[in-house]
Design an enzyme around this catalytic site. Structure first.
Site, PDB file in Angstrom:
ATOM      1  N   ASP A 289     -32.809 -87.366   7.871  1.00  0.00           N
ATOM      2  CA  ASP A 289     -32.407 -86.449   6.807  1.00  0.00           C
ATOM      3  C   ASP A 289     -32.636 -87.028   5.426  1.00  0.00           C
ATOM      4  OD1 ASP A 289     -31.602 -84.725   8.703  1.00  0.00           O
ATOM      5  OD2 ASP A 289     -29.452 -85.044   8.459  1.00  0.00           O
ATOM      6  N   LYS A 290     -32.737 -86.120   4.468  1.00  0.00           N
ATOM      7  CA  LYS A 290     -32.863 -86.549   3.077  1.00  0.00           C
ATOM      8  C   LYS A 290     -31.507 -86.954   2.508  1.00  0.00           C
ATOM      9  CE  LYS A 290     -34.154 -85.097  -1.528  1.00  0.00           C
ATOM     10  NZ  LYS A 290     -34.882 -84.220  -2.411  1.00  0.00           N
TER      11      LYS A 290
END
Length: 656
Positions: A289-290
């Site tokens: 994930d960012k």
């Protein structure tokens, strides 16, 4: 190395998952009224668990500050694109809550059930460094940690001077030569303070920093010059130098990548840019994930640990360490899973509620729904585009991607959509986009190239993974809805007609052996041409859902092979491993509540927490297999809708 590329600073985003409360039976005027419909259907299993459906409908969004604004950025752009986006402030910004009115809620994508019986409570999940940390679990079961910056000693490595001997101007000229950005066939660099040692260092620097270039020494007017030129045409850039790599050293440098607020592909694009190589020489086991701190293993072909370690001086959002040389790259999906450490702040639950919620997560688990991020954040969900692709309705695909849409969008995207709606001229709409790498820009470029009558080829310009994301989103949409129906119909026990996996093959549970299985054994199919369906009401429900979408469940092959869906099986309940939790008190909402790998390497002391603080936080840790969503585990603990739309309507604070 040239360190001019500034990584953008990280905006800290907090999402409050609040349950409106009333005091002394009287609703506070600042609280959101809502209807709560709960159905409890006894499942008849041994544990006597009940299944609760909660549908929450806030009548009105009551945000104290309606002027909050967030910049939604396209991912995968280079710095100049990022700056364009960050500076885009066309028009009066709507409040984020208003923009998200057009987004999705969980019930829109089939997420409606809970498996635990505890009463839900409020908490704030802050997508910021210290509150959401992901560590990859490799195929050997080892959890990835960044705990060593040392570089393997290698006699073949060039000296440290290699990285400083070339001026920024030299590097710019060499990069332009390497990437064929000008008509020059060579670059000459004068050797100041000429000596054999100095010339050797310059030769080494050019060859190691600019793969594909060769060098030679020439005398010109009594001065020594190093001449850089192309070794073997354009192919040399794609194939890093073979002859300069020692045979005794593994061809791949494996390292641990610690990153903050960047997704994996963005990180690799940045590393490629600094190393001046193509991104496809990197490999990894899974994308992360960012909006998190993540720690994962990466492998890169024929780049030395020394060069990689040097990047630690240049990059703000990343750290690289734990270097080793191996003879193999990494393969997608080879991981065992991920270990999560999550902090839910400002929790309202009693100690008993929290204990009950976490024990249930450990013992029963959560429904293995595909999380909200699978379906996009805008008014046009990705599954709708996927459905149109499967229907072979290419005009609809084009329309859904390009038509004007309400809600959270960049000013230039709004203008691009308006131009498209008005003129249906791809070239004119494309001119409105300063950032051409978004899906809209890629599709418009394709339409300009192939014409409006060949939408299939135009759509094909979009990278394959992005195209497949749409149809996978539709499969996920069907799966979520079917699982909710399955749990509604049969509860939390295995029943005849359910599917289980035996040696990778799906088998139906018969009447006679139903007692040999539990809900944790049951799988359900993602629709496709190579799966079987349950032999009970839910098998029929699959067919009905696809018929309603003008699709034939018995013919999931597409005339374009890429869009043929074979299907797959997915467990309906996941029981996390290594579940631990503690409730901690704190006063300052901005201080981290535990140390990251980087904090430990830098010798930061553990945060000192009060014994009796103003707020309470639930610190939880758990491991999940690949392709499962931590947000769905958190949803089960809090009993809250995890969609951005619902959270912003309840109470959202953006920390700028």
């Amino acid at each position: 190395l040239h360190c001019a590329l500034n990584m953008e600073t990280v905006e800290m985003t907090s999402v409050s998952l609040k349950r409106p409360r009333s005091e002394d039976g009287v609703a506070n005027a600042d609280e959101i009224k809502r209807q709560k419909i709960s159905e409890k259907s006894k499942t008849g299993n041994n544990s006597g668990q009940s299944v609760e459906t909660v549908t929450e409908q806030p009548e009105k969004s009551l945000l104290e500050d309606t002027k909050n604004e967030i910049i939604l950025t396209e991912e995968g752009e280079e710095q100049e694109d990022q700056e364009l986006e960050d500076s885009d402030e066309d028009g009066d910004p709507e409040s984020f809550a208003d923009m998200m009115k057009h987004g999705l809620t969980e019930s829109d994508v089939g997420i409606t059930k809970f498996v635990s019986s505890h009463k839900g409570f409020s908490g704030i999940l802050k997508e910021r460094y210290s509150d959401f940390v992901v560590h990859e679990i490799g195929k050997d079961g080892r959890v990835s940690h960044l705990d060593d910056f040392s570089v393997p000693v290698d006699d073949e490595d060039p000296s440290e001077e290699t990285f400083t001997v070339l001026s920024d101007e030299d590097k710019k000229r060499l990069e332009e030569l390497q990437l064929f950005k000008n008509k020059e066939t060579s670059v000459a660099i004068e050797v100041i303070e000429d000596s054999k040692e100095k010339r050797t260092i310059i030769h080494q620097a050019i060859k190691s920093l600019f793969p594909g270039l060769e060098t030679k020494t020439e005398d010109r007017d009594g001065k020594k010059y190093i001449i850089a030129y192309h070794a073997a045409g354009k192919k040399a850039l794609a194939n890093p130098r073979k002859h300069s790599w020692p045979k005794s050293r593994g061809s791949y440098c494996h390292f641990v990548l610690y990153k903050e607020n960047k997704d994996t592909m963005d990180a690799i694009n940045v590393l490629s840019k600094f190393l001046r190589v193509k991104p496809n020489i990197f490999s990894y086991m899974g994308t992360k994930d960012k909006r998190a701190i993540t720690v994962q293993e990466i492998a890169v072909l024929r780049i030395t640990a020394q060069r990689l370690a040097h990047l630690n001086k240049c990059l703000m959002n990343f750290k690289l360490g734990n270097f080793s040389y191996k003879n193999h790259p990494l393969k997608l999906g080879e991981l065992q899973g991920n270990h999560f450490t999550v902090v839910l702040r400002n929790i309202t639950g009693t100690d008993d509620q929290i204990e009950q919620a976490m024990q249930s997560l450990r013992e029963t688990g959560f429904i293995n729904y595909y999380g909200m991020q699978r379906f996009g954040t805008t008014a046009v969900p990705t599954y709708q585009i996927g459905r149109a692709i499967l229907q072979n309705n290419w005009n609809e695909v084009m329309d859904l991607i390009l038509k004007p849409r309400p809600g959270a969008e960049k000013g230039y995207l709004v203008k691009c959509r308006e131009e498209w709606a008005k003129t249906k001229d791809p070239a004119a709409a494309l001119k409105k986009l300063p950032v051409k790498r978004c899906v809209e820009g890629q599709l418009l470029r394709g339409l300009s190239k192939y014409g409006m009558k060949n939408i299939i080829s135009a759509f094909g310009i979009i990278p394959r993974n992005n195209r497949l994301m749409y149809i996978h989103s539709y499969q996920s949409f069907v799966w979520n809805n079917m699982v909710s129906q399955r749990i509604e119909e049969y509860g939390l026990k295995a029943v005849p007609g359910d599917l289980i996996l035996k040696g990778g093959t799906a088998v139906h549970i018969g009447e006679g052996d139903v007692d040999n299985y539990t809900i944790h054994d049951v799988v359900m199919p993602l629709p496709g041409f190579d799966v079987v369906y349950p032999k009970h009401k839910i098998g029929e429900a699959y067919k009905e859902m696809l018929v309603a979408d003008n699709l034939d469940i018995n013919n999931m092959r597409h005339k374009i092979r890429d869009y043929s869906l074979s299907g797959a099986y997915r467990k309906i309940i996941i029981r996390p491993q290594n579940v631990n939790w503690e409730v901690v008190a704190y006063d300052d909402p901005r201080i981290p509540l535990f140390n990251t790998d980087l904090d430990k390497l830098q010798g930061k002391p553990l945060p000192v927490l009060p014994t009796d603080g103003k707020f309470r936080a639930l610190k939880m840790a758990f491991s999940l297999p690949p392709s499962t969503y931590a947000t769905m585990a958190i949803r089960e603990v809090l009993k809250m809708d995890t969609s951005i739309k619902n959270q912003t309507q309840l109470n959202t604070t953006w920390l700028r």
